[in-house]
Design a protein around this motif. Structure first.
Motif, PDB file in Angstrom:
ATOM      1  N   THR A 109      -7.327  19.302  -2.771  1.00  0.00           N
ATOM      2  CA  THR A 109      -6.025  18.576  -2.241  1.00  0.00           C
ATOM      3  C   THR A 109      -6.943  17.487  -2.153  1.00  0.00           C
ATOM      4  OG1 THR A 109      -4.676  20.055  -0.378  1.00  0.00           O
ATOM      5  CG2 THR A 109      -4.976  17.921  -0.194  1.00  0.00           C
ATOM      6  N   HIS A 110      -6.326  15.707  -2.104  1.00  0.00           N
ATOM      7  CA  HIS A 110      -6.731  14.962  -2.202  1.00  0.00           C
ATOM      8  C   HIS A 110      -5.274  13.836  -2.069  1.00  0.00           C
ATOM      9  CE1 HIS A 110      -4.256  12.913  -5.577  1.00  0.00           C
ATOM     10  NE2 HIS A 110      -5.073  13.548  -6.639  1.00  0.00           N
ATOM     11  N   LEU A 111      -6.419  13.092  -0.657  1.00  0.00           N
ATOM     12  CA  LEU A 111      -4.867  11.646  -0.141  1.00  0.00           C
ATOM     13  C   LEU A 111      -5.423  10.218  -1.619  1.00  0.00           C
ATOM     14  CD1 LEU A 111      -3.673  10.534   2.093  1.00  0.00           C
ATOM     15  CD2 LEU A 111      -5.859   9.706   2.618  1.00  0.00           C
ATOM     16  N   ALA A 112      -4.238   9.973  -2.195  1.00  0.00           N
ATOM     17  CA  ALA A 112      -4.605   8.718  -3.103  1.00  0.00           C
ATOM     18  C   ALA A 112      -3.741   7.713  -2.880  1.00  0.00           C
ATOM     19  CB  ALA A 112      -3.853   9.708  -4.806  1.00  0.00           C
ATOM     20  N   ILE A 145     -11.520  13.790  -1.883  1.00  0.00           N
ATOM     21  CA  ILE A 145     -10.752  14.849  -2.160  1.00  0.00           C
ATOM     22  C   ILE A 145     -11.450  15.233  -0.164  1.00  0.00           C
ATOM     23  CG2 ILE A 145     -11.361  17.185  -2.992  1.00  0.00           C
ATOM     24  CD1 ILE A 145     -10.882  14.465  -4.834  1.00  0.00           C
ATOM     25  N   MET A 146     -10.190  16.176  -0.071  1.00  0.00           N
ATOM     26  CA  MET A 146     -10.232  16.408   1.288  1.00  0.00           C
ATOM     27  C   MET A 146     -10.514  17.765   1.593  1.00  0.00           C
ATOM     28  SD  MET A 146      -6.205  14.544   3.147  1.00  0.00           S
ATOM     29  CE  MET A 146      -6.768  14.872   4.388  1.00  0.00           C
ATOM     30  N   GLU A 147      -9.573  19.133   0.286  1.00  0.00           N
ATOM     31  CA  GLU A 147     -10.618  20.325   0.568  1.00  0.00           C
ATOM     32  C   GLU A 147     -10.399  20.567  -1.108  1.00  0.00           C
ATOM     33  OE1 GLU A 147      -8.117  22.685   3.066  1.00  0.00           O
ATOM     34  OE2 GLU A 147      -6.036  22.236   1.824  1.00  0.00           O
ATOM     35  N   GLY A 148     -11.224  21.477  -1.005  1.00  0.00           N
ATOM     36  CA  GLY A 148     -11.498  22.384  -2.260  1.00  0.00           C
ATOM     37  C   GLY A 148     -12.147  22.126  -3.537  1.00  0.00           C
ATOM     38  N   VAL A 149     -12.608  22.501  -4.346  1.00  0.00           N
ATOM     39  CA  VAL A 149     -12.681  21.788  -5.671  1.00  0.00           C
ATOM     40  C   VAL A 149     -11.834  20.970  -6.858  1.00  0.00           C
ATOM     41  CG1 VAL A 149     -14.465  22.573  -7.612  1.00  0.00           C
ATOM     42  CG2 VAL A 149     -14.439  23.445  -5.094  1.00  0.00           C
ATOM     43  N   MET A 206       0.456  -1.584   0.284  1.00  0.00           N
ATOM     44  CA  MET A 206      -0.376  -0.214   0.078  1.00  0.00           C
ATOM     45  C   MET A 206       0.613   1.154  -0.114  1.00  0.00           C
ATOM     46  SD  MET A 206      -2.930   0.831   0.435  1.00  0.00           S
ATOM     47  CE  MET A 206      -4.201   2.516   0.109  1.00  0.00           C
ATOM     48  N   ARG A 207       0.513   2.009  -0.607  1.00  0.00           N
ATOM     49  CA  ARG A 207       0.959   3.669  -0.941  1.00  0.00           C
ATOM     50  C   ARG A 207      -0.311   4.304  -0.870  1.00  0.00           C
ATOM     51  NH1 ARG A 207       5.576   2.738  -5.635  1.00  0.00           N
ATOM     52  NH2 ARG A 207       6.932   0.880  -4.750  1.00  0.00           N
ATOM     53  N   ALA A 208       0.298   5.638  -0.278  1.00  0.00           N
ATOM     54  CA  ALA A 208      -0.483   6.923   0.178  1.00  0.00           C
ATOM     55  C   ALA A 208       0.038   8.406   0.007  1.00  0.00           C
ATOM     56  CB  ALA A 208      -1.734   6.690   0.924  1.00  0.00           C
ATOM     57  N   ALA A 209      -0.275   9.164  -0.561  1.00  0.00           N
ATOM     58  CA  ALA A 209       0.032  10.919  -0.974  1.00  0.00           C
ATOM     59  C   ALA A 209      -0.782  11.676  -1.000  1.00  0.00           C
ATOM     60  CB  ALA A 209       1.543  10.749  -1.654  1.00  0.00           C
ATOM     61  N   LEU A 210      -0.550  12.576   0.283  1.00  0.00           N
ATOM     62  CA  LEU A 210      -1.519  13.489  -0.019  1.00  0.00           C
ATOM     63  C   LEU A 210      -0.763  14.988  -1.331  1.00  0.00           C
ATOM     64  CD1 LEU A 210      -3.736  15.059   1.984  1.00  0.00           C
ATOM     65  CD2 LEU A 210      -1.100  16.020   2.885  1.00  0.00           C
ATOM     66  N   VAL A 211      -1.751  15.135  -1.685  1.00  0.00           N
ATOM     67  CA  VAL A 211      -1.206  15.654  -2.883  1.00  0.00           C
ATOM     68  C   VAL A 211      -1.874  17.151  -3.234  1.00  0.00           C
ATOM     69  CG1 VAL A 211      -1.003  15.921  -6.066  1.00  0.00           C
ATOM     70  CG2 VAL A 211      -0.795  13.564  -4.287  1.00  0.00           C
ATOM     71  N   ARG A 212      -1.147  17.612  -3.365  1.00  0.00           N
ATOM     72  CA  ARG A 212      -2.296  19.751  -3.305  1.00  0.00           C
ATOM     73  C   ARG A 212      -1.766  20.262  -4.689  1.00  0.00           C
ATOM     74  NH1 ARG A 212       1.336  19.180   1.538  1.00  0.00           N
ATOM     75  NH2 ARG A 212      -0.411  19.018   3.428  1.00  0.00           N
ATOM     76  N   PHE A 213      -2.906  20.419  -5.360  1.00  0.00           N
ATOM     77  CA  PHE A 213      -2.959  20.885  -6.631  1.00  0.00           C
ATOM     78  C   PHE A 213      -3.521  22.698  -6.704  1.00  0.00           C
ATOM     79  CE2 PHE A 213      -4.239  16.353  -7.303  1.00  0.00           C
ATOM     80  CZ  PHE A 213      -3.294  16.735  -8.513  1.00  0.00           C
TER      81      PHE A 213
END
Length: 136
Positions: free
Chosen positions: A104-107, A62-66, A36-43
């Motif tokens: 921002t999403h958690l992948a 999706i943690m925040e935003g649109v 398992m791998r996971a990353a917090l990604v901010r666009f």
């Protein structure tokens, strides 16, 4: 039990994989038999991934935003805080921020037998990205 202190700075998204400014933080990495791998990604607004697939699929939360996402052959979909998307194994897709909003999403994804979590393709063009999205 293992506690890992976050001492690494946020990483800049690789230009081969992203359009625009994207920042990542590792949440879970492959250790031993754990795949398992996971990353917090901010666009930043307008930033997005290139087209890509995952050999064992991917879930983004999706943690925040649109945000926006699209699977090959489908419409662009609007994503909002709390939405969860599962991309099937080997489903060609992209995801990123809306043109005027941060996202921002958690992948989360699992590595295959070779350790690969993604196969990256070409960048999403501005023309593709600017198609009107669907909001359900």
């Amino acid at each position: 039990m293992q506690i890992t202190r976050n001492v690494n700075p946020s990483g800049r998204g690789r230009a081969e994989w992203f359009t625009g400014d994207v920042y990542t933080d590792v949440v879970a990495s492959q250790v031993g038999d754990w795949r398992m791998r996971a990353a917090l990604v901010r666009f930043t607004p307008g930033a997005r991934t290139a087209w890509h697939t995952h050999p064992r699929g991917q879930t983004i939360w999706i943690m925040e935003g649109v945000g926006l996402c699209q699977r090959e052959g489908g419409p662009i979909e609007v994503l909002r805080q709390g939405d969860r998307v599962f991309f099937e194994p080997d489903e060609n897709h992209w995801h990123g921020a809306a043109p005027d909003r941060f996202m921002t999403h958690l992948a989360m994804h699992e590595a295959d037998e070779t350790g690969s979590v993604a196969d990256w393709g070409r960048h999403v063009t501005d023309e593709e990205y600017s198609q009107p999205p669907v909001e359900r």
